[in-house]
Enzyme design. Sequence first.
Site, PDB file in Angstrom:
ATOM      1  N   ASN A 150       5.234  52.438  10.446  1.00 28.67           N
ATOM      2  CA  ASN A 150       5.414  52.546  11.911  1.00 28.67           C
ATOM      3  C   ASN A 150       4.311  53.339  12.601  1.00 28.67           C
ATOM      4  OD1 ASN A 150       6.548  54.851  10.651  1.00 28.67           O
ATOM      5  ND2 ASN A 150       7.737  55.289  12.466  1.00 28.67           N
ATOM      6  N   GLY A 226       9.894  57.137   4.629  1.00 26.72           N
ATOM      7  CA  GLY A 226      10.293  55.728   4.654  1.00 26.72           C
ATOM      8  C   GLY A 226      11.792  55.622   4.817  1.00 26.72           C
ATOM      9  N   THR A 230      15.212  53.596   0.063  1.00 27.49           N
ATOM     10  CA  THR A 230      14.046  53.819  -0.807  1.00 27.49           C
ATOM     11  C   THR A 230      14.013  55.279  -1.241  1.00 27.49           C
ATOM     12  OG1 THR A 230      12.898  52.256   0.648  1.00 27.49           O
ATOM     13  CG2 THR A 230      11.575  53.340  -1.038  1.00 27.49           C
ATOM     14  N   CYS A 282      10.728  56.978  14.055  1.00 29.23           N
ATOM     15  CA  CYS A 282      11.949  57.541  13.461  1.00 29.23           C
ATOM     16  C   CYS A 282      12.641  58.487  14.432  1.00 29.23           C
ATOM     17  CB  CYS A 282      11.604  58.253  12.165  1.00 29.23           C
ATOM     18  SG  CYS A 282      10.331  59.498  12.404  1.00 29.23           S
ATOM     19  N   GLU A 461       8.381  69.050   6.584  1.00 30.56           N
ATOM     20  CA  GLU A 461       6.922  68.974   6.646  1.00 30.56           C
ATOM     21  C   GLU A 461       6.463  69.854   7.806  1.00 30.56           C
ATOM     22  OE1 GLU A 461       6.221  64.707   6.985  1.00 30.56           O
ATOM     23  OE2 GLU A 461       6.044  64.578   4.811  1.00 30.56           O
TER      24      GLU A 461
HETATM   25  P1  NAD Z   1      10.244  51.657   3.175  1.00 32.75           P
HETATM   26  O1  NAD Z   1      11.147  52.647   2.539  1.00 32.75           O
HETATM   27  O2  NAD Z   1      10.517  50.223   2.985  1.00 32.75           O
HETATM   28  O3  NAD Z   1       8.735  51.869   2.689  1.00 32.75           O
HETATM   29  C1  NAD Z   1       8.053  53.092   2.858  1.00 32.75           C
HETATM   30  C2  NAD Z   1       6.968  53.189   1.805  1.00 32.75           C
HETATM   31  O4  NAD Z   1       7.583  53.265   0.526  1.00 32.75           O
HETATM   32  C3  NAD Z   1       6.030  51.975   1.743  1.00 32.75           C
HETATM   33  O5  NAD Z   1       4.734  52.417   1.441  1.00 32.75           O
HETATM   34  C4  NAD Z   1       6.617  51.171   0.593  1.00 32.75           C
HETATM   35  O6  NAD Z   1       5.689  50.341  -0.038  1.00 32.75           O
HETATM   36  C5  NAD Z   1       7.059  52.277  -0.340  1.00 32.75           C
HETATM   37  N1  NAD Z   1       8.107  51.903  -1.290  1.00 32.75           N
HETATM   38  C6  NAD Z   1       9.063  50.946  -1.147  1.00 32.75           C
HETATM   39  N2  NAD Z   1       9.826  50.893  -2.264  1.00 32.75           N
HETATM   40  C7  NAD Z   1       9.355  51.840  -3.104  1.00 32.75           C
HETATM   41  C8  NAD Z   1       9.729  52.271  -4.403  1.00 32.75           C
HETATM   42  N3  NAD Z   1      10.732  51.721  -5.063  1.00 32.75           N
HETATM   43  N4  NAD Z   1       9.032  53.262  -4.974  1.00 32.75           N
HETATM   44  C9  NAD Z   1       8.013  53.851  -4.311  1.00 32.75           C
HETATM   45  N5  NAD Z   1       7.597  53.479  -3.092  1.00 32.75           N
HETATM   46  C10 NAD Z   1       8.269  52.487  -2.486  1.00 32.75           C
HETATM   47  O7  NAD Z   1      10.210  52.052   4.714  1.00 32.75           O
HETATM   48  P2  NAD Z   1       9.444  51.299   5.887  1.00 32.75           P
HETATM   49  O8  NAD Z   1      10.225  50.079   6.237  1.00 32.75           O
HETATM   50  O9  NAD Z   1       8.003  51.207   5.569  1.00 32.75           O
HETATM   51  O10 NAD Z   1       9.570  52.375   7.072  1.00 32.75           O
HETATM   52  C11 NAD Z   1      10.625  52.426   7.967  1.00 32.75           C
HETATM   53  C12 NAD Z   1      11.550  53.566   7.613  1.00 32.75           C
HETATM   54  O11 NAD Z   1      10.834  54.796   7.600  1.00 32.75           O
HETATM   55  C13 NAD Z   1      12.646  53.761   8.631  1.00 32.75           C
HETATM   56  O12 NAD Z   1      13.858  53.984   7.962  1.00 32.75           O
HETATM   57  C14 NAD Z   1      12.218  55.016   9.384  1.00 32.75           C
HETATM   58  O13 NAD Z   1      13.269  55.743   9.971  1.00 32.75           O
HETATM   59  C15 NAD Z   1      11.555  55.788   8.300  1.00 32.75           C
HETATM   60  N6  NAD Z   1      10.655  56.795   8.841  1.00 32.75           N
HETATM   61  C16 NAD Z   1      11.022  58.109   8.745  1.00 32.75           C
HETATM   62  C17 NAD Z   1      10.212  59.103   9.283  1.00 32.75           C
HETATM   63  C18 NAD Z   1      10.590  60.559   9.170  1.00 32.75           C
HETATM   64  O14 NAD Z   1       9.729  61.393   9.416  1.00 32.75           O
HETATM   65  N7  NAD Z   1      11.806  60.901   8.809  1.00 32.75           N
HETATM   66  C19 NAD Z   1       9.015  58.748   9.896  1.00 32.75           C
HETATM   67  C20 NAD Z   1       8.685  57.382   9.983  1.00 32.75           C
HETATM   68  C21 NAD Z   1       9.509  56.422   9.441  1.00 32.75           C
END
Ligand code: NAD
Length: 480
Positions: A150, A226, A230, A282, A461
Amino acid sequence: MEKLQNFINGAYCRTKSGKYIDNYDPSTGAVYSLIPDSNAEDVEDAVKAAEVAFPIWSSMSNEERSAILVRVAEGIEKRMEELVKAESKDNGKPLKLAAAVDIPRAVSNFHFFATAILHFASESHHMEGVGINYTLRKPIGIVGCISPWNLPLYLFTWKIAPALAAGNCVIAKPSEITPYTAFLLGQIAKDAGMPDGVLNIIHGSGASAGDTIVKHPKIKAISFTGGTKTGAYIAQTAAPMFKKLSLELGGKNPTIIFDDCNFDDMLKTTLRSSFSNQGQICLCGSRLFVQRGIYERFKTAFTEKVEKIKVSYPTDPEAIMGALVSEPHLNKVLSYIDLAQEEGGKVIAGGKRVHLDAPHDNGYYLRPTVIEGLSFDCRTNQEEIFGPVVTLTPFDTEEEVLQMANSTDYGLAAVVWTNDVKRTHRMAEQLEFGIVWVNSWLVRDLRTPFGGVKSSGVGREGGWEALRFFTEPKNVFVSY
Ligand code: NAD
């Protein structure tokens, strides 16, 4: 078609898997580059390079490391225009948003941690007449940084910068959906004089490259941002290896609007907090709780403004919203709009996919959507949608809105609009969230602890929190 490459040991190199993943331009729906679908061999190469680099990097003085990281910040700044265009094309966000927020923040992240490390101190505990304890803080070694799509370079650098400043070597994986600016960062680090092997950037899917990073025994800590699912998987995988974990996960944030607020300020900011970056931050507030006294006034004014938001291709200077990041994500968001209606909700603005003129007719555009008439505990109001969709719910009392706001599994950020100073503090104390903004949204001071509670994550963080995470404390006691 351009093939992106991994950045390992200070050089760009092809993936050993020989496989590539399509990279889509969300504004047109067309594939425009290919991403390495990296495997365990690629990660192994990166770990080997990092092992060699670690003694060099960790034994440099803070001043030397700081100077290199400042040059990385300057390198990003120098290539601002190119990075802004790349981010907008990869993610679908308006060009002007990437220029105002994403890339400048990547510069700040490097500047901030490059200088923070010069002021980072450890504690000492004096035991009168007995001796003194002091805490040494050493870098952990090789750490993994995994980021989402994002805010691609913004969040990638938010992890990498403190990890490097603290003296660690990094294996970093950007999202496979938005890899381009991370790909460019390798060269910027090289030009800044970063020793080979200190920063390694591996592209690929979560299931392959990401999972390998999490499971690698020599990678001692994982900083992950993420989705919550995950995050849970990563925690389950890493816990038996006793890895240090920082997990920044999903959210379902409330925006709580009391009838004594400054209406105009609130309205302007609530439009941003609802729909910035197509609602894919997020920290966006997706549940709007409005006190009954101003509910109808708010609903009319808000939907009027929402209808005027221009949804357009990212390079349109008038675009307020661009494309959603991918077709599967667009479909997920649309499925929640259907669900909301099945649950009894009424769409009072938006709700529909937008088809622009060619060449953007297959882009992933959606009108900003407002829904009312749902119960606070229905799925639409409990699950993360992560798109331009908000719900409106009226309330009467503080107690009632606190119960509704705190009712989700998530606890990332909350916004409160009120001019009652006592209520401000009562609410801030009782909201079960890691971050509370009062009469504002997304005002960020990089020194403050950033992160969520409940299913929104573990750890914080930002500022010293990040430098503490990326170092291992050791207590030393010296007897008198
Ligand atoms: P995602 O969990 O699908 O992927 C995030 C990252 O993790 C990607 O690089 C992906 O390739 C990797 N990944 C996926 N499966 C994995 C595994 N099994 N092992 C290791 N790495 C793996 O999330 P997304 O769809 O990319 O992002 C959206 C999500 O992120 C939303 O839920 C959002 O709320 C969250 N988010 C949170 C914050 C925060 O600061 N809390 C900030 C931004 C986004």
